[in-house]
Design a protein around this motif. Structure first.
Motif, PDB file in Angstrom:
ATOM      1  N   GLY A  91       0.784  -1.222   0.000  1.00 15.75           N
ATOM      2  CA  GLY A  91       0.000   0.000   0.000  1.00 15.75           C
ATOM      3  C   GLY A  91       0.817   1.272   0.000  1.00 15.75           C
ATOM      4  N   GLY A  92       0.101   2.354   0.124  1.00 18.00           N
ATOM      5  CA  GLY A  92       0.698   3.666   0.142  1.00 18.00           C
ATOM      6  C   GLY A  92      -0.436   4.655   0.286  1.00 18.00           C
ATOM      7  N   ALA A  93      -0.098   5.934   0.305  1.00 20.05           N
ATOM      8  CA  ALA A  93      -1.149   6.937   0.432  1.00 20.05           C
ATOM      9  C   ALA A  93      -2.005   6.935  -0.824  1.00 20.05           C
ATOM     10  CB  ALA A  93      -0.527   8.305   0.637  1.00 20.05           C
ATOM     11  N   SER A  94      -3.316   7.120  -0.665  1.00 23.37           N
ATOM     12  CA  SER A  94      -4.202   7.170  -1.808  1.00 23.37           C
ATOM     13  C   SER A  94      -5.209   8.289  -1.619  1.00 23.37           C
ATOM     14  CB  SER A  94      -4.930   5.833  -1.966  1.00 23.37           C
ATOM     15  OG  SER A  94      -5.974   5.970  -2.906  1.00 23.37           O
ATOM     16  N   ALA A  95      -5.317   9.148  -2.606  1.00 24.33           N
ATOM     17  CA  ALA A  95      -6.286  10.232  -2.533  1.00 24.33           C
ATOM     18  C   ALA A  95      -7.446   9.987  -3.479  1.00 24.33           C
ATOM     19  CB  ALA A  95      -5.605  11.559  -2.863  1.00 24.33           C
ATOM     20  N   ALA A  96      -7.511   8.781  -4.029  1.00 26.53           N
ATOM     21  CA  ALA A  96      -8.565   8.471  -4.985  1.00 26.53           C
ATOM     22  C   ALA A  96      -9.926   8.541  -4.319  1.00 26.53           C
ATOM     23  CB  ALA A  96      -8.343   7.085  -5.568  1.00 26.53           C
ATOM     24  N   SER A  97     -10.945   8.811  -5.116  1.00 27.24           N
ATOM     25  CA  SER A  97     -12.295   8.824  -4.589  1.00 27.24           C
ATOM     26  C   SER A  97     -13.219   8.158  -5.593  1.00 27.24           C
ATOM     27  CB  SER A  97     -12.750  10.270  -4.373  1.00 27.24           C
ATOM     28  OG  SER A  97     -14.134  10.306  -4.085  1.00 27.24           O
ATOM     29  N   ASN A  98     -13.757   7.017  -5.215  1.00 26.56           N
ATOM     30  CA  ASN A  98     -14.766   6.369  -6.044  1.00 26.56           C
ATOM     31  C   ASN A  98     -15.608   5.451  -5.175  1.00 26.56           C
ATOM     32  OD1 ASN A  98     -13.576   3.692  -5.932  1.00 26.56           O
ATOM     33  ND2 ASN A  98     -12.028   4.424  -7.376  1.00 26.56           N
ATOM     34  N   ASN A 120     -13.925   4.841  -1.235  1.00 24.67           N
ATOM     35  CA  ASN A 120     -14.551   5.489  -0.085  1.00 24.67           C
ATOM     36  C   ASN A 120     -15.020   4.490   0.965  1.00 24.67           C
ATOM     37  OD1 ASN A 120     -14.148   8.126  -0.710  1.00 24.67           O
ATOM     38  ND2 ASN A 120     -16.284   8.617  -1.186  1.00 24.67           N
ATOM     39  N   MET A 121     -15.210   3.237   0.561  1.00 23.81           N
ATOM     40  CA  MET A 121     -15.642   2.213   1.505  1.00 23.81           C
ATOM     41  C   MET A 121     -14.471   1.374   2.015  1.00 23.81           C
ATOM     42  SD  MET A 121     -18.806   2.943   1.596  1.00 23.81           S
ATOM     43  CE  MET A 121     -19.473   1.617   2.590  1.00 23.81           C
ATOM     44  N   GLU A 122     -13.267   1.625   1.482  1.00 19.79           N
ATOM     45  CA  GLU A 122     -12.137   0.745   1.820  1.00 19.79           C
ATOM     46  C   GLU A 122     -10.923   1.464   2.399  1.00 19.79           C
ATOM     47  OE1 GLU A 122     -11.434  -1.361  -1.816  1.00 19.79           O
ATOM     48  OE2 GLU A 122     -13.365  -2.384  -1.725  1.00 19.79           O
ATOM     49  N   ASN A 123     -10.655   2.653   1.903  1.00 13.09           N
ATOM     50  CA  ASN A 123      -9.430   3.330   2.336  1.00 13.09           C
ATOM     51  C   ASN A 123      -9.325   3.540   3.843  1.00 13.09           C
ATOM     52  OD1 ASN A 123      -8.563   3.354  -0.271  1.00 13.09           O
ATOM     53  ND2 ASN A 123      -8.788   5.552  -0.601  1.00 13.09           N
ATOM     54  N   PRO A 124     -10.447   3.740   4.569  1.00  6.15           N
ATOM     55  CA  PRO A 124     -10.296   3.952   6.018  1.00  6.15           C
ATOM     56  C   PRO A 124      -9.758   2.749   6.789  1.00  6.15           C
ATOM     57  CG  PRO A 124     -12.428   4.781   5.265  1.00  6.15           C
ATOM     58  CD  PRO A 124     -11.826   4.014   4.117  1.00  6.15           C
ATOM     59  N   ARG A 156      -7.293   7.980  10.414  1.00  7.15           N
ATOM     60  CA  ARG A 156      -7.446   7.186   9.189  1.00  7.15           C
ATOM     61  C   ARG A 156      -7.811   8.072   8.006  1.00  7.15           C
ATOM     62  NH1 ARG A 156      -9.073   1.807  10.396  1.00  7.15           N
ATOM     63  NH2 ARG A 156      -9.041   1.368  12.633  1.00  7.15           N
ATOM     64  N   PRO A 157      -7.531   7.583   6.778  1.00  2.00           N
ATOM     65  CA  PRO A 157      -7.970   8.329   5.593  1.00  2.00           C
ATOM     66  C   PRO A 157      -9.486   8.484   5.605  1.00  2.00           C
ATOM     67  CG  PRO A 157      -6.482   6.538   4.989  1.00  2.00           C
ATOM     68  CD  PRO A 157      -6.825   6.359   6.438  1.00  2.00           C
ATOM     69  N   PRO A 162     -13.206   9.270   3.743  1.00  5.06           N
ATOM     70  CA  PRO A 162     -13.829   9.228   2.418  1.00  5.06           C
ATOM     71  C   PRO A 162     -13.738  10.618   1.797  1.00  5.06           C
ATOM     72  CG  PRO A 162     -15.499   9.179   4.147  1.00  5.06           C
ATOM     73  CD  PRO A 162     -14.170   9.035   4.826  1.00  5.06           C
ATOM     74  N   VAL A 163     -13.706  10.647   0.463  1.00  8.84           N
ATOM     75  CA  VAL A 163     -13.529  11.909  -0.247  1.00  8.84           C
ATOM     76  C   VAL A 163     -14.759  12.176  -1.111  1.00  8.84           C
ATOM     77  CG1 VAL A 163     -12.066  13.164  -1.883  1.00  8.84           C
ATOM     78  CG2 VAL A 163     -11.026  11.543  -0.275  1.00  8.84           C
ATOM     79  N   GLU A 180     -18.890  12.085  -4.105  1.00  4.07           N
ATOM     80  CA  GLU A 180     -18.900  10.717  -4.631  1.00  4.07           C
ATOM     81  C   GLU A 180     -20.325  10.220  -4.441  1.00  4.07           C
ATOM     82  OE1 GLU A 180     -18.926   7.497  -6.185  1.00  4.07           O
ATOM     83  OE2 GLU A 180     -19.193   7.164  -4.032  1.00  4.07           O
ATOM     84  N   ASN A 233       2.295  -1.689   6.450  1.00  5.40           N
ATOM     85  CA  ASN A 233       1.533  -0.830   5.544  1.00  5.40           C
ATOM     86  C   ASN A 233       2.315   0.470   5.416  1.00  5.40           C
ATOM     87  OD1 ASN A 233      -0.244   0.858   4.191  1.00  5.40           O
ATOM     88  ND2 ASN A 233      -2.055   0.160   5.321  1.00  5.40           N
ATOM     89  N   ARG A 234       2.656   0.824   4.182  1.00  6.73           N
ATOM     90  CA  ARG A 234       3.487   2.018   3.994  1.00  6.73           C
ATOM     91  C   ARG A 234       2.684   3.313   4.085  1.00  6.73           C
ATOM     92  NH1 ARG A 234       8.192   0.270  -0.272  1.00  6.73           N
ATOM     93  NH2 ARG A 234       7.907  -1.953   0.005  1.00  6.73           N
ATOM     94  N   ASN A 235       1.370   3.201   4.194  1.00  2.00           N
ATOM     95  CA  ASN A 235       0.555   4.408   4.347  1.00  2.00           C
ATOM     96  C   ASN A 235       0.724   4.941   5.770  1.00  2.00           C
ATOM     97  OD1 ASN A 235      -1.551   6.240   4.787  1.00  2.00           O
ATOM     98  ND2 ASN A 235      -2.836   5.240   3.255  1.00  2.00           N
ATOM     99  N   PHE A 279      -1.641   4.653   9.042  1.00  5.43           N
ATOM    100  CA  PHE A 279      -1.829   3.466   9.872  1.00  5.43           C
ATOM    101  C   PHE A 279      -0.605   3.164  10.735  1.00  5.43           C
ATOM    102  CE2 PHE A 279      -4.642   3.260   6.278  1.00  5.43           C
ATOM    103  CZ  PHE A 279      -5.850   2.976   6.883  1.00  5.43           C
ATOM    104  N   LEU A 286     -16.111  -4.628   4.558  1.00  2.92           N
ATOM    105  CA  LEU A 286     -14.727  -4.552   5.010  1.00  2.92           C
ATOM    106  C   LEU A 286     -14.659  -3.631   6.220  1.00  2.92           C
ATOM    107  CD1 LEU A 286     -11.713  -5.213   4.313  1.00  2.92           C
ATOM    108  CD2 LEU A 286     -11.662  -2.997   3.154  1.00  2.92           C
TER     109      LEU A 286
END
Lengths: 395, 137
Positions: free
Chosen positions: A123-130, A134-138, B4-5, B7-8, B11, B73-75, B78, B98
């Motif tokens: 993984g890594g940082a992700s700023a994607a939004s779809n 939005n249901m998985e990144n957290p 945590r990240p 939601p953006v 959408e 996890n490299r983010n 976390f 999830l």
């Protein structure tokens, strides 16, 4: 009894020899590999009239690859379904050749995943939004944990064990140590202990995402290669013996309410491919199965029909799938993604090593190998993936 | 506080889920035509294609379908969690989501398939949306 269909064959191939190569671009890997694969076939650059590309490489894809190469093909196919793009593209090339749309199809791959230090698995940082992100990144789900979840459930549902999974990595390394390119890869990528490994070695390696250990995860390498598929008429006059494409199957599987995560897309694609080829799983000599992780192979051995669901453990036990053990198929004889080559989309290399085996050119050659299956996986096994099955036969 | 990240937005499929999350309501959808349960949120039924979906509130209880414990996890979001359990939770209303299993001493030993869990809402330093996670009952 195998199908007598001889519509199209693999006639040329090349695998980029280096797995850490800072001095080339992915596009250079693709173009040079195509040139070498055509040379292997005894065909010319200008013979190519079908171009298949998985949108890899810098500025490649449907608009970029042809001008980069300097070709004007009559078929451009940009099927991109992750690591199994090449099994899907092989199926499409077979159909395009059968319908007369092209005669010489080229598949290529180039990747700089290692030298660009792309964090594929963790993984890594992700700023994607779809709708999915939005249901998985957290939750911090990684690629590795997605596969690991399949392993956890497989163990719970069928009683499979870490030792049984580890055997797959042990068998694959056994083959890798006979492949000079794989040995070089492990040295260049600074593997600790470039040697044969034991089940204990696997289980003592550090945990990445329970229950998957480091030695159950594929490498991240640079690399690439190319494959030339030609019509039967062309194939009869090429330099090497053709490897015939007998059947193909394509499928997808994704997480869904009440779904069974331990069954992959292979359960759908394999019966289609075996049916078209008129071949039974127990007739297969060589199984090239996408080993992103040990669990990937475990699930797919079952779903391809080589053993019953939940029983991969007995099927792989005691080094049964090594190339030098008669009486069972040989698994991933090049060393696989675990120990030879994984730049992100391994599907091409499954077809390359299957071709070597059916030509008699492998570094872990099974004497008289006649039938091979290549089964690729794209995406994340426990999440969303595509599976492509190709059945190949020696001339 | 966890970081945590978020939601953006905008959408359109997932906005209603996260607005409900602010009220600590775990929502899913059910098709008014075929009664199929839809999750993750969408504007159509995945069983029949109908756009006629009702938003329902879950009781927030279910069981761990499967899990893994992430060690790497490299983010950076976390980094403070240490080893943490990601899981698919089968909610009693018939949807699978999830999430994370929290509130155990050692996630490598104390989480297992079939374990009963209940939702709780975790406030975040990173933004206004609390994240639904699950704790063994």
């Amino acid at each position: 009894m195998a199908s007598q269909s001889r519509t199209a064959a693999i006639v040329g191939m090349y695998e980029w020899p280096k797995r850490l190569d800072r001095d080339v671009s992915a596009m250079q890997i693709k173009a040079a590999s195509i040139s070498k694969a055509l040379e292997d076939a005894g065909l010319k650059w200008s013979d190519v009239d079908g171009l298949y590309d998985a949108n890899d490489g810098e500025g490649g894809g449907g608009l970029g690859l042809a001008p980069y190469l300097g070709l004007k093909p009559t078929v451009i196919d940009t099927t991109a379904v992750g690591g199994t793009a090449y099994e899907f593209q092989t199926a499409h090339a077979l159909a395009d050749i059968a319908s007369g749309k092209c005669n010489v199809a080229v598949l290529s791959y180039g990747s700089k995943a290692a030298s660009q230090r792309i964090p594929i698995g963790t993984g890594g940082a992700s700023a994607a939004s779809n709708w999915q992100s939005n249901m998985e990144n957290p939750y911090g789900h990684t690629l590795v944990s997605s596969y690991a979840m399949v392993a956890s459930r497989h163990m719970y549902q069928y009683g499979s064990t870490p030792e049984q999974l580890a055997e797959i990595a042990v068998t694959t390394r056994y083959h890798a140590m006979r492949n000079p390119q794989a040995v070089q890869a492990m040295n260049d990528l600074q593997f600790q202990g470039v040697n044969e490994i034991s089940i204990e070695d696997v289980l003592e390696s550090r945990m990445i995402a329970d229950p998957l250990h480091l030695l159950e995860c594929c490498m991240v390498s640079d690399g690439g290669g190319a494959l030339v598929i030609a019509s039967g008429d062309v194939a009869r006059n090429t330099r090497k013996k053709p490897v015939w494409i007998l059947g193909s199957g394509q499928a997808t599987k994704y997480r869904e309410n009440k779904g069974d995560i331990t069954t992959s897309a292979a359960a759908q694609s394999a019966p289609i491919a075996f049916g078209e080829a008129q071949v039974r799983p127990d007739e297969i000599d060589i199984a090239m199965i996408y080993d992103s992780f040990t669990i990937t192979v475990a699930v797919m051995l079952e779903d391809l029909g080589f053993c019953k669901k939940g029983e991969f453990g007995d099927f792989v036990a005691g080094g049964r799938l090594r190339f030098d053990r008669p009486g069972a198929l040989a698994l991933n004889t090049d060393g696989g993604g675990l120990s030879s080559n994984h730049p992100g989309m391994r599907g091409l290399f499954l077809l390359l090593e299957a071709t070597r085996q059916l030509r008699g050119e492998s570094t872990s050659q099974v004497p008289g190998a006649k039938l091979a299956v290549a089964h690729g996986n794209g995406g994340y096994l426990g999440h969303t993936h595509c599976g492509g099955t190709i059945i190949l036969a020696a001339d | 506080m966890p970081n945590r990240p978020m939601p953006v937005f905008p959408e359109p499929d997932t906005q209603a889920f996260w607005e409900a999350a602010k009220r600590h309501e775990l929502t899913y959808q059910q098709c008014n035509s075929c009664r199929g349960v839809v999750f993750t949120p969408r504007a159509h039924c995945t069983a029949c294609g109908s756009p006629d979906l009702a938003i329902k509130v879950s009781r927030g209880e279910g069981e761990v379908y499967t899990y893994s414990v992430v060690r790497q996890n490299r983010n950076p979001s976390f980094a403070d969690l240490g080893a943490y359990a990601v899981a698919y939770i089968d909610l009693d209303e018939g949807f699978r989501m999830l999430s994370n299993v929290v509130g155990v001493n050692d996630p490598t030993k104390d989480v297992h398939c079939g374990q009963r869990v209940r939702v709780e809402w975790e406030k975040q330093e990173s933004g206004d949306y609390p994240i639904p996670v699950f704790r063994p009952i």
